[in-house]
Design an enzyme around this catalytic site. Structure first.
Site: not given
Ligand code: GLN
Ligand code: ZN
Length: 757
Positions: A18, A431, A561, A599, A641, A694
């Site tokens: 909420e 990526i 996670w 990743d 990555h 970002h």
């Molecule tokens: N392969 C994922 C993406 O491009 C990697 C995301 C990440 O590193 N948080 O969204």
């Molecule tokens: Zn990333």
């Protein structure tokens, strides 16, 4: 006498999120401040009432409209000049610190210790002045009192507050001034009739130096003299390593709270060093995980403490705030009842506190009936075939050390890959994800609700992939991706398809502000019943002649996670995930993939809080990554990555990943982060990000060229890749297309310039 029970903090986003809904409506101008506050009041009231139904000590003031560290900064008047001098109740100014406002950048956001919660980093300067505004606590205290609940205010203590601030070369030089403000806050609380305050000092458990502990001791004495009894609270790590425990007990706090879930080995030294008056608060119900407490293990510790101190000097508590767990396991009707019985979210944990206290006070003969149900669930979980899959265990047991090494060393692999892929110098790629448009989210929701059938949804995703592929061809990228439209989340997507994981419907926990995450629950041995990504990859590759990257999430990130089983070491669980992903790599190779990315966005996040534990973690975490990729054929180019830029303290380990290509975040630091590799050059290929994803800003070609030039000064061109900092899922197409066009153009221009020889 029944020991008292305490909960250190409560979930604050609301049972049905909420608060999230109200915050977002308020920010969008759809509701006013009064409506937002009324929702917040209701969320708090529900949480307090749930707690008061079971435990003696209910927290107040831990509730926040955005973040508790921000609340502390706000209450201390630690507000950077660019925000002006707002009044204590200026809600929009408060949110401006968290989210920025026109032309004013917000405070930075960073991880709260080793959790997946993020706090706003206080900005403090040399001449920092503090004031004390107690309104936050007084208001909530009154609300709780109106409900008949005499709650205990929670205050983030001065040492932790200062150390959490933005890198300041000597944060503790501000301790005296901060203590004055805290003294005044505590004084105001005392006048309001507060008898006891929970003073959170989690940073005491993080490798503090003797000088820091001395400074803290002096501060603590001043605060303890004010009036309210202080329950000095630590969590997430133990105090037993460097003498901190003895030094804190020597301060004779009214109460000391220890996280005995993370560090049960603290109990004995604490009992040995404790004085005549201090009470011990035993953090036994795990605030960081979702499993039912083993009552016998907890009672063994409680009994030791009560035998030494008497039950009047023992509190039974949650290990930390319950902020990090969802509200109700009972509500998860989609999880089968057997597994559900093993779980304890906030509601269940509150009940567990009460149960443990009753059992602690009961004669041995009465414990049986009290604990019958809890014991049965715990035993069932221990013995269940769902947590023990012999095939997985045999496979893991059969591994030998060289099963985590690729068949050929990098230079030989690189030659084969070069011949196979025929890429230009400075190859360009992304990526993985492309914009997750409103259309994609809508289709996913429709599919989930059953209004779009599997076939229709699949067709929709294939169309998305086709668009992403043709856009990349138009842009001129060299190694393509399918764009990940089928993934709601890079971990949940895999967890949904792996054995050993359960997905909740309502298991949301706050990540920051109104942002929540819903971690999967990893309860049993992990296995992969079927390929998870191959069909999307195959479709994408069928649309282009350029190499299509297979895209997988690595084992450490999946572990990090998720809520992870606590009945075996994390590294063992991680190795099981590694084997499942290893199989996926093999399937992608069989389908023809020449490039596969694994990743590991969360590798660094898993770093233990205490230095002494870090090498061991990095060793097993990197071993798990190596196990994942070990059987990739030499001619398969393995990428990884990581979306952060702090490598200085882990270069050796990153090198040991032995990925053929490593992409990292670098654009915001202007490639400075490559310094980390000065002493120990990265021996394989590397793609330092040249596009800051970002921000909605589109970088110019020249800017990217400059970044590439800076990178070439540190890394030979033959090893360098050109890519963004991270995935593009949060961006819009209108930014992504020109930004990637600029990136491709910058790479072309650099190729045309002779490299430094
Ligand atoms: N392969 C994922 C993406 O491009 C990697 C995301 C990440 O590193 N948080 O969204
Ligand atoms: Zn990333």
């Amino acid at each position: 006498m029944i020991p008292r029970t305490a909960v250190l903090g409560l979930p604050r986003i609301g049972r049905n999120r909420e608060l999230k809904t109200a915050l977002e409506a308020y920010w969008a101008g759809r509701i006013d401040a009064g409506q937002l506050q009324s929702t917040a009041r209701q969320v708090r009231a529900e949480a307090w009432q749930a707690a008061a139904a079971h435990v003696d000590v209910v927290p107040v003031g831990d509730f926040s409209l955005y973040d508790h560290v921000l609340d502390t900064a706000w209450a201390l008047g630690a507000i950077p000049g660019r925000f002006g001098e707002p009044d204590g109740d200026d809600l929009d100014a408060y949110f401006a610190l968290a989210r920025g406002s026109v032309g004013v950048r917000p405070l930075e956001l960073t991880k709260w210790l080793d959790t997946n919660y993020h706090y706003l980093v206080p900005e403090l300067h040399e001449q920092q002045r503090f004031q004390a505004r107690a309104g936050h606590w007084l208001g909530q205290l009154d609300e709780a009192r109106a409900l008949g609940i005499e709650a205990r205010p929670v205050l983030l203590g001065p040492l932790s507050f200062l150390l959490l601030g933005k890198r300041h070369h000597r944060p503790l030089q501000l301790l005296d001034t901060a203590v004055e403000a805290y003294t005044s806050l505590l004084g105001t609380l005392e006048q309001a009739g507060v008898a006891e305050v929970q003073l959170d000092e989690p940073l005491l458990a993080l490798d503090r130096t003797a000088a820091e502990l001395d400074a803290f001791a002096e501060a603590f004495r001043a605060l303890a003299a004010v009036g309210p009894a202080l329950s000095l609270t630590t969590y997430f790590a133990g105090l037993h390593r460097d003498g901190a425990l003895e030094r804190l007990l020597a301060l004779e706090p009214v109460e000391l709270h220890l996280d005995l879930v993370r560090a049960p080995e603290q109990l004995d030294p604490a009992l040995a060093a404790i004085g005549q008056t201090t009470r011990l608060s035993l953090g036994l119900v795990d605030g960081r995980n979702v499993w039912r407490t083993n009552p016998d293990a907890a009672l063994a510790l409680i009994d030791r403490a009560t035998a030494a101190l008497g039950s009047g000097r023992v509190t039974i508590g949650s290990s930390c705030s319950l902020l990090h767990v969802p509200w109700s396991a009972a509500r998860e009707s989609g999880i089968d009842p057997q597994l559900r019985g093993w779980l304890a979210f906030a509601d269940e944990k509150l009940a567990e506190l009460r149960l443990l206290a009753l059992a602690a006070d009961a004669p041995a003969s009465d414990r049986g009936p009290l604990l019958k149900e809890a014991r049965a669930e715990v035993e069932e979980r221990e013995r269940s075939p769902r947590t023990h899959d012999p095939a997985v265990r045999d496979r893991l047991a059969a591994l030998s050390p060289d099963t985590s090494r690729r068949a050929l060393p990098y230079p030989e692999r690189a030659a084969l890959q070069r011949a196979r892929l025929a890429l230009p110098e400075l190859p360009t790629t992304t990526i993985g994800s492309f914009p997750q448009t409103a259309e994609i989210r809508r289709a996913r929701a429709e599919h989930r609700a059953g209004r779009l059938d599997d076939c229709g949804y699949q067709r929709f995703l294939e169309e998305c992939i086709a668009e992403v592929v043709s856009a990349q061809e138009r842009i001129g990228l060299d190694v393509l991706v399918h764009g990940e439209p089928e993934r709601n989340d890079m971990v949940e997507y895999f967890a949904e398809q792996l054995d050993g994981f359960a997905i909740t419907a309502h298991g949301w926990v706050q990540s920051y502000g109104s942002r929540c995450v819903k971690p999967p629950i990893l309860y049993g041995d992990v296995a992969r019943p079927a390929a998870m990504t191959v069909r999307w990859w195959r479709h994408a590759q069928s649309l282009t002649k350029r190499p299509m990257k297979g895209m997988l999430t690595g084992p450490v990130t999946i572990l990090q996670w998720s809520f992870v089983r606590d009945d075996q070491p994390r590294e063992q669980t991680c190795a099981q995930i590694a084997l499942a992903i290893q199989d996926e790599i093999a399937d992608l190779e069989r389908a023809g993939a020449a490039v596969i990315q694994v990743d590991e966005a969360a590798l660094r996040e898993g770093l233990p809080l205490q230095q002494a534990d870090r090498d061991r973690y990095l060793t097993w975490a990197i071993d798990c990554f190596r196990l994942t990729t070990a059987h990739a054929r030499p001619e398969t180019q393995v990428h990884t990555h990581m979306c952060y830029s702090e490598f200085a303290d882990m270069v050796e380990h990153v090198v040991r990943l032995d990925a053929d290509v490593l992409s990292i975040e670098a654009s915001r630091s202007g490639m400075d982060i490559l310094e980390a590799f000065d002493g120990r050059p990265y021996p394989n290929e590397i793609g330092p990000g040249v596009y800051d994803i970002h921000s909605p800003r589109v970088p110019e070609v020249e800017e990217i060229e400059q970044l590439l030039t800076a990178a070439e000064a540190r890394i030979d061109r033959g090893r360098l890749w050109v890519n963004p900092d991270c995935g593009l899922k949060t961006r819009g197409w209108q930014e992504v297309v020109p930004a990637l066009e600029h990136l491709v153009e910058a790479a072309r221009r650099r190729r045309a310039v002779a490299g430094p020889s």
